[in-house]
Design a protein around this motif. Structure first.
Motif, PDB file in Angstrom:
ATOM      1  N   ARG A  23      -3.788 -16.574  -0.872  1.00 40.47           N
ATOM      2  CA  ARG A  23      -2.914 -15.934   0.118  1.00 40.47           C
ATOM      3  C   ARG A  23      -3.733 -15.193   1.165  1.00 40.47           C
ATOM      4  O   ARG A  23      -3.427 -15.219   2.346  1.00 40.47           O
ATOM      5  CB  ARG A  23      -1.952 -14.970  -0.565  1.00 40.47           C
ATOM      6  N   ARG A  27      -4.147 -15.909   5.425  1.00 44.20           N
ATOM      7  CA  ARG A  27      -3.910 -14.903   6.462  1.00 44.20           C
ATOM      8  C   ARG A  27      -5.105 -14.719   7.394  1.00 44.20           C
ATOM      9  O   ARG A  27      -5.012 -13.988   8.375  1.00 44.20           O
ATOM     10  CB  ARG A  27      -3.565 -13.556   5.826  1.00 44.20           C
ATOM     11  N   TRP A  34       3.880 -11.507  13.348  1.00 46.82           N
ATOM     12  CA  TRP A  34       3.866 -10.073  13.045  1.00 46.82           C
ATOM     13  C   TRP A  34       5.136  -9.725  12.291  1.00 46.82           C
ATOM     14  O   TRP A  34       6.247  -9.983  12.750  1.00 46.82           O
ATOM     15  CB  TRP A  34       3.772  -9.268  14.338  1.00 46.82           C
ATOM     16  N   ARG A  35       4.980  -9.180  11.126  1.00 46.46           N
ATOM     17  CA  ARG A  35       6.111  -8.760  10.284  1.00 46.46           C
ATOM     18  C   ARG A  35       5.990  -7.254  10.060  1.00 46.46           C
ATOM     19  O   ARG A  35       5.278  -6.813   9.158  1.00 46.46           O
ATOM     20  CB  ARG A  35       6.073  -9.523   8.973  1.00 46.46           C
ATOM     21  N   VAL A  37       7.962  -4.900   8.835  1.00 47.92           N
ATOM     22  CA  VAL A  37       8.382  -4.328   7.550  1.00 47.92           C
ATOM     23  C   VAL A  37       7.301  -4.574   6.502  1.00 47.92           C
ATOM     24  O   VAL A  37       6.925  -3.674   5.753  1.00 47.92           O
ATOM     25  CB  VAL A  37       9.746  -4.912   7.110  1.00 47.92           C
ATOM     26  N   ARG A  38       6.792  -5.795   6.465  1.00 40.41           N
ATOM     27  CA  ARG A  38       5.711  -6.110   5.527  1.00 40.41           C
ATOM     28  C   ARG A  38       4.479  -5.259   5.788  1.00 40.41           C
ATOM     29  O   ARG A  38       3.820  -4.801   4.866  1.00 40.41           O
ATOM     30  CB  ARG A  38       5.331  -7.581   5.655  1.00 40.41           C
ATOM     31  N   ALA A  39       4.168  -5.073   7.065  1.00 37.45           N
ATOM     32  CA  ALA A  39       3.002  -4.267   7.429  1.00 37.45           C
ATOM     33  C   ALA A  39       3.198  -2.817   6.985  1.00 37.45           C
ATOM     34  O   ALA A  39       2.261  -2.180   6.496  1.00 37.45           O
ATOM     35  CB  ALA A  39       2.753  -4.339   8.927  1.00 37.45           C
ATOM     36  N   SER A  40       4.403  -2.294   7.126  1.00 35.88           N
ATOM     37  CA  SER A  40       4.683  -0.920   6.698  1.00 35.88           C
ATOM     38  C   SER A  40       4.574  -0.776   5.187  1.00 35.88           C
ATOM     39  O   SER A  40       4.026   0.207   4.686  1.00 35.88           O
ATOM     40  CB  SER A  40       6.072  -0.488   7.164  1.00 35.88           C
ATOM     41  N   ILE A  41       5.095  -1.750   4.466  1.00 42.65           N
ATOM     42  CA  ILE A  41       4.984  -1.722   3.001  1.00 42.65           C
ATOM     43  C   ILE A  41       3.516  -1.827   2.592  1.00 42.65           C
ATOM     44  O   ILE A  41       3.054  -1.093   1.713  1.00 42.65           O
ATOM     45  CB  ILE A  41       5.831  -2.853   2.374  1.00 42.65           C
ATOM     46  N   ARG A  42       2.780  -2.717   3.236  1.00 45.33           N
ATOM     47  CA  ARG A  42       1.353  -2.869   2.944  1.00 45.33           C
ATOM     48  C   ARG A  42       0.609  -1.573   3.230  1.00 45.33           C
ATOM     49  O   ARG A  42      -0.242  -1.142   2.450  1.00 45.33           O
ATOM     50  CB  ARG A  42       0.766  -4.006   3.777  1.00 45.33           C
TER      51      ARG A  42
END
Length: 175
Positions: A23, A27, A34-35, A37-42
């Motif tokens: 994975r 990347r 650009w995601r 929400v995913r970036a914020s969770i990460r």
């Protein structure tokens, strides 16, 4: 008597590790959507891990130099990667194209350390972490923190394409 989980760990731990590495490799190449929400969770996860590494350095001072040097190197690599990352609008969506050389080098570092640890030390949970392992971990965490925050800043600054911001001339103006 070993538990079934411990008895099967030599099979599923490397498989899970390789899945995560695959994975990560994906990347590193090509245009990425650009995601936010995913970036914020990460980012939240990375901050939590960084805090745990700082606590580890406080409780095990012999690891502190490796942690500090790794974090500094990771932050510098993150800044370098941001300098060589291209952000743009594509098909109405924010995208970025990461530098494949920097991401590839970090992936090689990760794979190399996993392979070394597995072939020479095993994945025994009772082993104390080494300064080298923790230094490499903080390189990856420091890089990721700087890179994710930098991408968030770049994406906020990215202007929408002119065609998307202009009002449709056939529609009446809003009251």
């Amino acid at each position: 008597m070993a538990s079934p989980i411990a008895a099967t760990a030599p099979y599923w731990v490397p498989a899970l590790s390789m899945l995560l590495v695959a994975r990560r490799i994906r990347r590193n190449f090509g245009v990425q959507p650009w995601r936010p929400v995913r970036a914020s969770i990460r980012l939240g996860f990375l901050v939590l891990v960084a805090a745990m590494l700082c606590a580890l350095g406080a409780f095990q001072p012999q690891l502190a130099p490796g942690l500090g040097i790794g974090a500094a190197l990771g932050a510098l690599l993150g800044l370098l990667a941001l300098k060589h990352t291209h952000v743009a609008w594509r098909d109405g969506q924010r995208t970025y194209t990461p530098n494949p050389w920097i991401g590839g080098a970090l992936t090689a570092l990760l794979v190399g350390r996993i392979a070394w640890r597995y072939t020479h030390e095993g994945f025994a949970a009772a082993q104390a972490p080494s300064a080298l392992t923790m230094g490499m971990a903080t390189v990856l965490i420091g890089y990721s923190l700087v890179y994710v925050v930098g991408l968030m800043v770049q994406m906020r600054r990215l202007q929408a394409p002119a065609s998307a911001t202009q009002a449709n001339p056939s529609e009446p103006p809003a009251p």
